[in-house]
Design a protein around this motif. Structure first.
Motif, PDB file in Angstrom:
ATOM      1  N   ALA A 112       0.832  -1.206   0.000  1.00  0.00           N
ATOM      2  CA  ALA A 112       0.000   0.000   0.000  1.00  0.00           C
ATOM      3  C   ALA A 112       0.861   1.248   0.000  1.00  0.00           C
ATOM      4  O   ALA A 112       2.014   1.251   0.456  1.00  0.00           O
ATOM      5  CB  ALA A 112      -0.928   0.019   1.216  1.00  0.00           C
ATOM      6  N   LEU A 113       0.294   2.327  -0.528  1.00  0.00           N
ATOM      7  CA  LEU A 113       0.877   3.661  -0.457  1.00  0.00           C
ATOM      8  C   LEU A 113       0.012   4.494   0.471  1.00  0.00           C
ATOM      9  O   LEU A 113      -1.213   4.489   0.357  1.00  0.00           O
ATOM     10  CB  LEU A 113       0.916   4.302  -1.850  1.00  0.00           C
ATOM     11  CG  LEU A 113       1.724   3.551  -2.919  1.00  0.00           C
ATOM     12  CD1 LEU A 113       1.572   4.243  -4.268  1.00  0.00           C
ATOM     13  CD2 LEU A 113       3.190   3.476  -2.530  1.00  0.00           C
ATOM     14  N   GLY A 140      -7.960  -0.963  -4.425  1.00  0.00           N
ATOM     15  CA  GLY A 140      -8.663  -0.843  -3.156  1.00  0.00           C
ATOM     16  C   GLY A 140      -8.165   0.347  -2.350  1.00  0.00           C
ATOM     17  O   GLY A 140      -6.970   0.647  -2.330  1.00  0.00           O
ATOM     18  N   VAL A 141      -9.077   1.018  -1.688  1.00  0.00           N
ATOM     19  CA  VAL A 141      -8.750   2.177  -0.855  1.00  0.00           C
ATOM     20  C   VAL A 141      -9.258   1.910   0.553  1.00  0.00           C
ATOM     21  O   VAL A 141     -10.454   1.677   0.756  1.00  0.00           O
ATOM     22  CB  VAL A 141      -9.383   3.469  -1.412  1.00  0.00           C
ATOM     23  CG1 VAL A 141      -9.029   4.653  -0.526  1.00  0.00           C
ATOM     24  CG2 VAL A 141      -8.928   3.714  -2.840  1.00  0.00           C
ATOM     25  N   TYR A 146     -11.120   1.883   9.247  1.00  0.00           N
ATOM     26  CA  TYR A 146     -12.508   1.879   8.778  1.00  0.00           C
ATOM     27  C   TYR A 146     -12.787   0.563   8.075  1.00  0.00           C
ATOM     28  O   TYR A 146     -11.967   0.063   7.298  1.00  0.00           O
ATOM     29  CB  TYR A 146     -12.728   3.060   7.843  1.00  0.00           C
ATOM     30  CG  TYR A 146     -14.149   3.222   7.365  1.00  0.00           C
ATOM     31  CD1 TYR A 146     -15.196   3.372   8.263  1.00  0.00           C
ATOM     32  CD2 TYR A 146     -14.445   3.227   6.005  1.00  0.00           C
ATOM     33  CE1 TYR A 146     -16.502   3.529   7.824  1.00  0.00           C
ATOM     34  CE2 TYR A 146     -15.748   3.386   5.560  1.00  0.00           C
ATOM     35  CZ  TYR A 146     -16.766   3.525   6.472  1.00  0.00           C
ATOM     36  OH  TYR A 146     -18.057   3.685   6.027  1.00  0.00           O
ATOM     37  N   GLY A 147     -13.947  -0.012   8.334  1.00  0.00           N
ATOM     38  CA  GLY A 147     -14.242  -1.356   7.880  1.00  0.00           C
ATOM     39  C   GLY A 147     -14.601  -1.502   6.419  1.00  0.00           C
ATOM     40  O   GLY A 147     -14.665  -2.625   5.925  1.00  0.00           O
ATOM     41  N   GLN A 148     -14.862  -0.415   5.701  1.00  0.00           N
ATOM     42  CA  GLN A 148     -15.274  -0.501   4.306  1.00  0.00           C
ATOM     43  C   GLN A 148     -14.089  -0.253   3.378  1.00  0.00           C
ATOM     44  O   GLN A 148     -13.121   0.420   3.736  1.00  0.00           O
ATOM     45  CB  GLN A 148     -16.375   0.523   4.021  1.00  0.00           C
ATOM     46  CG  GLN A 148     -17.623   0.347   4.857  1.00  0.00           C
ATOM     47  CD  GLN A 148     -18.449  -0.839   4.410  1.00  0.00           C
ATOM     48  OE1 GLN A 148     -18.334  -1.315   3.286  1.00  0.00           O
ATOM     49  NE2 GLN A 148     -19.301  -1.332   5.306  1.00  0.00           N
ATOM     50  N   VAL A 149     -14.173  -0.809   2.161  1.00  0.00           N
ATOM     51  CA  VAL A 149     -13.144  -0.622   1.143  1.00  0.00           C
ATOM     52  C   VAL A 149     -13.725   0.219   0.017  1.00  0.00           C
ATOM     53  O   VAL A 149     -14.826  -0.058  -0.473  1.00  0.00           O
ATOM     54  CB  VAL A 149     -12.656  -1.973   0.585  1.00  0.00           C
ATOM     55  CG1 VAL A 149     -11.601  -1.756  -0.489  1.00  0.00           C
ATOM     56  CG2 VAL A 149     -12.096  -2.826   1.714  1.00  0.00           C
ATOM     57  N   GLY A 150     -13.002   1.255  -0.379  1.00  0.00           N
ATOM     58  CA  GLY A 150     -13.454   2.133  -1.451  1.00  0.00           C
ATOM     59  C   GLY A 150     -12.718   1.864  -2.748  1.00  0.00           C
ATOM     60  O   GLY A 150     -11.828   1.008  -2.832  1.00  0.00           O
ATOM     61  N   ARG A 151     -13.087   2.620  -3.780  1.00  0.00           N
ATOM     62  CA  ARG A 151     -12.474   2.497  -5.099  1.00  0.00           C
ATOM     63  C   ARG A 151     -12.191   3.883  -5.667  1.00  0.00           C
ATOM     64  O   ARG A 151     -12.983   4.806  -5.505  1.00  0.00           O
ATOM     65  CB  ARG A 151     -13.405   1.742  -6.065  1.00  0.00           C
ATOM     66  CG  ARG A 151     -13.577   0.265  -5.725  1.00  0.00           C
ATOM     67  CD  ARG A 151     -12.328  -0.524  -6.034  1.00  0.00           C
ATOM     68  NE  ARG A 151     -12.484  -1.954  -5.745  1.00  0.00           N
ATOM     69  CZ  ARG A 151     -12.162  -2.529  -4.612  1.00  0.00           C
ATOM     70  NH1 ARG A 151     -11.663  -1.776  -3.628  1.00  0.00           N
ATOM     71  NH2 ARG A 151     -12.310  -3.814  -4.430  1.00  0.00           N
ATOM     72  N   VAL A 152     -11.040   4.004  -6.339  1.00  0.00           N
ATOM     73  CA  VAL A 152     -10.690   5.265  -6.991  1.00  0.00           C
ATOM     74  C   VAL A 152     -11.620   5.480  -8.184  1.00  0.00           C
ATOM     75  O   VAL A 152     -11.803   4.579  -9.006  1.00  0.00           O
ATOM     76  CB  VAL A 152      -9.221   5.254  -7.456  1.00  0.00           C
ATOM     77  CG1 VAL A 152      -8.901   6.498  -8.278  1.00  0.00           C
ATOM     78  CG2 VAL A 152      -8.288   5.164  -6.253  1.00  0.00           C
ATOM     79  N   ALA A 179      -4.829   4.546   2.492  1.00  0.00           N
ATOM     80  CA  ALA A 179      -3.901   3.510   2.030  1.00  0.00           C
ATOM     81  C   ALA A 179      -4.413   2.951   0.718  1.00  0.00           C
ATOM     82  O   ALA A 179      -5.522   2.401   0.662  1.00  0.00           O
ATOM     83  CB  ALA A 179      -3.763   2.399   3.067  1.00  0.00           C
ATOM     84  N   LEU A 180      -3.608   3.089  -0.332  1.00  0.00           N
ATOM     85  CA  LEU A 180      -3.945   2.526  -1.639  1.00  0.00           C
ATOM     86  C   LEU A 180      -3.329   1.138  -1.752  1.00  0.00           C
ATOM     87  O   LEU A 180      -2.106   0.984  -1.636  1.00  0.00           O
ATOM     88  CB  LEU A 180      -3.407   3.414  -2.759  1.00  0.00           C
ATOM     89  CG  LEU A 180      -4.099   4.749  -3.005  1.00  0.00           C
ATOM     90  CD1 LEU A 180      -3.465   5.429  -4.203  1.00  0.00           C
ATOM     91  CD2 LEU A 180      -5.569   4.571  -3.231  1.00  0.00           C
ATOM     92  N   GLN A 181      -4.146   0.132  -1.992  1.00  0.00           N
ATOM     93  CA  GLN A 181      -3.671  -1.235  -2.147  1.00  0.00           C
ATOM     94  C   GLN A 181      -3.241  -1.440  -3.597  1.00  0.00           C
ATOM     95  O   GLN A 181      -4.077  -1.603  -4.482  1.00  0.00           O
ATOM     96  CB  GLN A 181      -4.765  -2.230  -1.758  1.00  0.00           C
ATOM     97  CG  GLN A 181      -5.235  -2.077  -0.321  1.00  0.00           C
ATOM     98  CD  GLN A 181      -6.448  -2.915  -0.011  1.00  0.00           C
ATOM     99  OE1 GLN A 181      -7.090  -3.443  -0.893  1.00  0.00           O
ATOM    100  NE2 GLN A 181      -6.765  -3.020   1.266  1.00  0.00           N
ATOM    101  N   VAL A 182      -1.937  -1.431  -3.820  1.00  0.00           N
ATOM    102  CA  VAL A 182      -1.417  -1.432  -5.189  1.00  0.00           C
ATOM    103  C   VAL A 182      -0.779  -2.754  -5.584  1.00  0.00           C
ATOM    104  O   VAL A 182      -0.177  -2.853  -6.641  1.00  0.00           O
ATOM    105  CB  VAL A 182      -0.391  -0.296  -5.363  1.00  0.00           C
ATOM    106  CG1 VAL A 182      -1.056   1.050  -5.198  1.00  0.00           C
ATOM    107  CG2 VAL A 182       0.755  -0.443  -4.353  1.00  0.00           C
TER     108      VAL A 182
END
Length: 372
Positions: A46-47, A231-232, A242-248, A284-287
């Protein structure tokens, strides 16, 4: 002779101060310490960035007509639906304006009917050679004027009805409503400013600046994923995740010249309303695919001029290990890139009295307790 004995005693005491910790400690007493096991966990590549939560929709509610405020119909801070009535302005004058416009329209329609009758008569007389072309043309012009008056009065009636509708100020979007700046009895109007604000709740945006260096590195990567699949995750200021995962969903088209950064936006689900507009968060960006890393509680790390170190239990004694902390981890945990291989007993409780080499009595501490 007595003086020599005293000198030797003094030297013995002074020498004792320079003895190592294991020589000073009573062999029968071990220092109780709390320990956790250095775990190997799958850590996402992650970044990390600093971001801010923004509402997808934000509306400033204003009055569109002037009048006395008759009622405030909402509770500050509550969730409201789209179309819910927020304020009511006294409608009496506006209802009277509607009736007045209706009367004017009825008169103009009557005048139009009369003008049509007169035109028909003028045309009939002209056909019988009993009338003149001038009379017929005048009747036609009168009819056109009557039609214009009807059109104008219809518009006036529509305007009066619209203004009457503006006396009921409704929510244009669903969301959470803020404080009201006015109370019942005040005169409000277009010049009164913002009466209250509404921000949507689910989903929310999270915007964060990405340095030009990181952005170019990502663009030049041969195996970079689709940005919509990145994934964000976010963490709050207290370190909780935070329990949710976002998207760019958006990358700005230009670079900020002042900061040399590109603004990136992610869409984050907010079903429980835990995210608030304007909130500062860690992003945190999951890259990449997860990697196995050694993770220890942050409470175990100690910093000095030589870097970062921690204590482990080795053969019943405290041993110091220099480590290199890396990015990643979950909440208050920290990834250790170098210095540990996993499975070590890391001291997290009682560190104030721990010295290298002293006897310790290790007591396991739960992972949750070590993070408090």
């Amino acid at each position: 002779m007595a003086r020599l004995s005293l000198l030797l005693c003094a030297l013995g005491v002074a020498g004792g101060l320079a003895l190592p910790a294991e020589a000073q400690q009573d062999p029968g007493s071990a220092l109780p310490v709390g320990t956790v096991v250095a775990e190997r966990k799958a850590i996402d590549k992650a970044l990390d960035f600093v971001g801010r939560v923004e509402a997808v929709s934000r509306v400033e509610v204003r009055a569109r007509v002037t009048g006395f405020l008759d009622a405030v119909l909402f509770k500050e801070g509550e969730l409201i639906k789209d179309g819910a009535e927020l304020y009511r302005i006294e409608p009496d004058l506006f209802e009277a304006a509607v009736k007045q416009a209706q009367g004017a329209l009825e008169r103009s329609r009557a005048a139009q009917s009369l003008a049509e009758i007169q035109l028909d008569r003028a045309q009939e007389l002209l056909n019988r050679n009993s009338g003149t072309v001038v009379a017929r043309d005048q009747a036609r012009a009168a009819l056109d004027q009557a039609k214009g008056a009807v059109t104008g009065d219809e518009a006036n009636l529509q305007t009066a009805r619209i203004n009457l509708g503006y006396t009921q100020i409704a929510a244009p979007i669903a969301g959470k409503v803020g404080r009201t700046s006015v109370t019942k009895g005040n005169v409000v109007g277009p010049d009164s400013g913002v009466l209250t604000s509404i921000v949507s709740q689910d989903p929310m945006y999270v915007t964060f600046p990405v340095s030009q260096r990181e952005f170019l590195r990502y663009q030049q990567g041969g195996d970079r994923p689709d940005r919509s699949k990145v994934g964000v995750r976010i963490r709050f200021q207290d370190g909780s995740e935070y329990g949710q995962v976002g998207r760019v969903d958006f990358v700005n088209i230009s670079v900020d010249r002042a900061t040399d950064t590109v603004v990136v936006r992610a869409v984050m689900p907010n079903p429980a309303g835990a995210l608030r507009d304007g909130q500062l968060v860690r992003v945190a960006l999951q890259v990449g695919a997860p990697e196995q890393k050694v993770v220890v509680p942050q409470a175990a790390l100690i910093a000095d001029q030589g870097g970062v170190y921690l204590f482990i239990v080795e053969d019943g004694r405290a041993a110091m290990r220099r480590v290199k902390a890396g990015a990643g981890g979950t909440g208050p945990d920290t990834v250790v890139e170098e210095g540990l291989s996993g499975g070590e007993l890391v001291i997290v409780d009682g560190l104030q009295r721990v010295r290298p080499g002293i006897l310790v009595q290790a007591t396991p501490v739960s992972q949750s307790a070590s993070r408090i």
